[in-house]
Scaffold this active site. Structure first.
Site, short mmCIF file in Angstrom:
data_model
loop_
_atom_site.label_atom_id
_atom_site.label_comp_id
_atom_site.label_asym_id
_atom_site.label_seq_id
_atom_site.Cartn_x
_atom_site.Cartn_y
_atom_site.Cartn_z
N HIS A 1 39.97 10.87 65.06
CA HIS A 1 38.60 11.40 65.24
C HIS A 1 38.74 12.88 65.59
CE1 HIS A 1 34.83 11.98 67.55
NE2 HIS A 1 34.36 10.91 66.96
N ASP B 1 44.15 7.70 72.58
CA ASP B 1 42.69 7.81 72.50
C ASP B 1 42.14 6.38 72.47
OD1 ASP B 1 40.05 7.99 71.82
OD2 ASP B 1 40.34 9.27 70.07
N GLN C 1 37.78 3.76 71.06
CA GLN C 1 37.40 2.51 70.39
C GLN C 1 38.14 1.33 70.99
OE1 GLN C 1 34.94 2.17 68.32
NE2 GLN C 1 34.56 4.33 67.97
N LYS D 1 30.60 3.55 75.17
CA LYS D 1 31.00 2.62 74.10
C LYS D 1 31.39 1.26 74.67
CE LYS D 1 32.98 6.20 71.10
NZ LYS D 1 31.98 6.48 70.08
N CYS E 1 32.89 11.67 62.15
CA CYS E 1 33.73 12.64 62.88
C CYS E 1 35.20 12.48 62.51
CB CYS E 1 33.54 12.55 64.38
SG CYS E 1 31.86 12.90 64.89
N1 7TS Z 1 37.87 8.95 69.60
C1 7TS Z 1 37.45 7.97 68.79
C2 7TS Z 1 38.45 7.10 68.10
C3 7TS Z 1 36.08 7.77 68.61
O1 7TS Z 1 35.66 6.80 67.81
C4 7TS Z 1 35.15 8.62 69.28
C5 7TS Z 1 33.68 8.49 69.08
C6 7TS Z 1 35.67 9.59 70.14
C7 7TS Z 1 37.02 9.74 70.27
C8 7TS Z 1 34.78 10.50 70.93
O2 7TS Z 1 34.03 9.80 71.86
P1 7TS Z 1 32.95 10.58 72.73
O3 7TS Z 1 32.30 9.52 73.54
O4 7TS Z 1 33.70 11.56 73.55
O5 7TS Z 1 32.01 11.23 71.76
N2 7TS Z 1 33.31 7.89 67.86
C9 7TS Z 1 32.09 7.82 67.34
C10 7TS Z 1 31.81 7.14 66.15
O6 7TS Z 1 32.66 6.55 65.51
N3 7TS Z 1 30.51 7.25 65.88
O7 7TS Z 1 29.93 7.97 66.85
C11 7TS Z 1 30.90 8.34 67.76
#
Ligand code: 7TS
Length: 416
Positions: free
Chosen positions: A123, A200, A203, A226, A365
């Site tokens: 991501h 990371d 997910q 999430k 992303c």
């Molecule tokens: N890493 C992964 C694998 C992700 O899926 C996401 C967010 C992030 C980092 C970043 O998370 P945040 O909470 O800091 O924004 N992924 C997604 C998605 O798949 N659709 O919307 C956000």
């Protein structure tokens, strides 16, 4: 408790809503999850009864706020099996947690010629902070390539595991391919050449029981929103020895011990990394979320999602022109990104919205990954503990309608 999904759905008020006059089918939990009543009630109780700033008041409610805030840290530490709560730093989200490491650990430990090893499925949040670090330091970015099925080709990356390798940053689970990566094996391999590993878990941690000590990762980043928690709160787990050696990320109140006009001394970990008034309510809400997930059980959640993704895989393959990205269900978590004939992903998502089915469309992303896959955009359905096989049926029925609407019902199935 196991996943009695019908009973469990009653915990999520938002799921009772309709969308476009149809029962809401929410299949976008990989973007953000819905929140159970237990979390909403905790936020409400915090503001009604405990709202005060933390770590500074001498009066009772400030003490209560501090106790609940620190109890949330302890709950998160238990959830990921950290050795102690001091290894849990509250951030805004996974993105900020990764940036914290890139800045505070990276600037002090990475130099020109060093290698930062990422993967082709990251991501942007686990890519851009390392690009910035490479630009600042002159380090080189390398990538573990993907095989034809969206798994990491570790044999092809063997050449990077040598004494130039400083850091490996890898996702526990891909937000596009669904691939669950063998992070423990990658960590062992990286540690053998003295490299540090950031996982990371944005997910992964929401869906798979994650034991930071067993995994033996050095850093683990994830987002509260999430995993049934509020927005605005994320976590950086760090091995204490590394956190103690790191300089602060941001400066301000809370992160100091003593301040003079021209200098200051740092507070202890984890507060050293929590400058300013933290997201108190959100952290306490996250504490309630992890307790909720523990009660249901991460293994039960994972098993439930596995059932859903296998069912979806079978049913979706009956659609003409269905093309999924990533490995078969055995090796994936609860999401499927796909294209359908030559329909644009945004057209699919917009049509599904009319049917009450919420999915995401776009590059999620992960633009370099989509470039590698040779598609500009994919549609993605993602599942969580509250989804049902009936909702998968609703997704498939809506996609069938889309095929009819766009005049593509007769072509043969493409299995990839
Ligand atoms: N890493 C992964 C694998 C992700 O899926 C996401 C967010 C992030 C980092 C970043 O998370 P945040 O909470 O800091 O924004 N992924 C997604 C998605 O798949 N659709 O919307 C956000």
């Amino acid at each position: 408790m196991s996943c009695d999904v019908q009973k469990l759905r009653e915990d999520f008020p938002l799921l009772r809503q309709t969308m476009r006059g149809k029962p809401l089918v929410y299949l976008d939990s990989a973007a953000t999850s819905q929140k159970p009543r237990a979390v909403l009630d905790t936020l409400h109780t915090y503001y009604e009864r405990w709202n005060a700033n933390v770590h500074r008041g001498i009066y009772e409610i400030s003490d209560l706020a501090t106790q609940h805030y620190e109890a949330a840290r302890a709950a998160v530490a238990r959830f990921i099996h950290a050795a102690e709560p001091a290894e849990v730093i509250f951030t805004r989200n996974a993105t900020e947690a990764i940036n914290l490491v890139a800045r505070a650990w990276g600037d002090a430990n990475v130099k020109a010629g060093d290698v930062i090893l990422l993967t082709e499925m990251e991501h942007h949040s686990n890519l851009v902070p390392w690009q910035l670090l490479a630009q600042r330091t002159g380090a080189r970015l390398e990538f573990i390539p993907l095989d034809g099925q969206g798994r990491l080709d570790l044999a092809a990356a063997e050449k990077f595991f040598n004494d130039r390798l400083r850091l490996v940053a890898v996702t526990q689970m891909s937000n596009v391919l669904g691939t669950i990566n063998p992070v423990a094996a990658i960590i062992r391999h990286a540690h053998a050449v003295g490299a540090v590993v950031l996982v990371d878990g944005a997910q992964g941690c929401a869906h798979i029981a994650s034991d930071a000590q067993k995994m033996d990762c050095d850093f683990l980043a994830f987002s509260g929103h999430k995993m049934c928690g509020p927005t605005g709160i994320g976590v950086l787990y760090g091995r204490k020895r590394l956190l103690e050696a790191m300089p602060p990320f941001l400066g301000g109140g809370e992160m100091i011990s003593v301040v003079d006009w021209r200098e200051f001394t740092w507070n202890h970990t984890p507060w050293k990394f929590e400058a300013g008034t933290p997201a108190i309510a959100q952290a306490i809400g996250l504490g309630a979320a992890v307790e909720y997930l523990e009660k249901v059980g991460l293994d039960a959640i994972h098993a439930h999602e596995d059932t859903l993704v296998r069912y979806a895989w079978e049913k979706l393959h009956e659609l003409p022109g269905f093309r999924p990205y990533g490995p078969p269900p055995d090796e994936r978590g609860g999401l499927v990104a796909f294209t359908l004939d030559d329909l644009h992903a945004h057209d699919i998502a917009q049509f599904l919205d009319q049917q009450g089915v919420a999915i995401r469309a776009g590059h999620h992303c992960a633009m370099p990954l989509h470039k590698k896959l040779g598609v500009a955009a994919t549609a993605r359905a993602s599942f969580y503990l509250y989804n049902t096989t009936a909702e998968v049926d609703a997704l498939v029925a809506a996609l069938r309608k889309a095929l009819t609407f766009f005049g593509i019902e007769t072509k043969t199935t493409v299995n990839v």
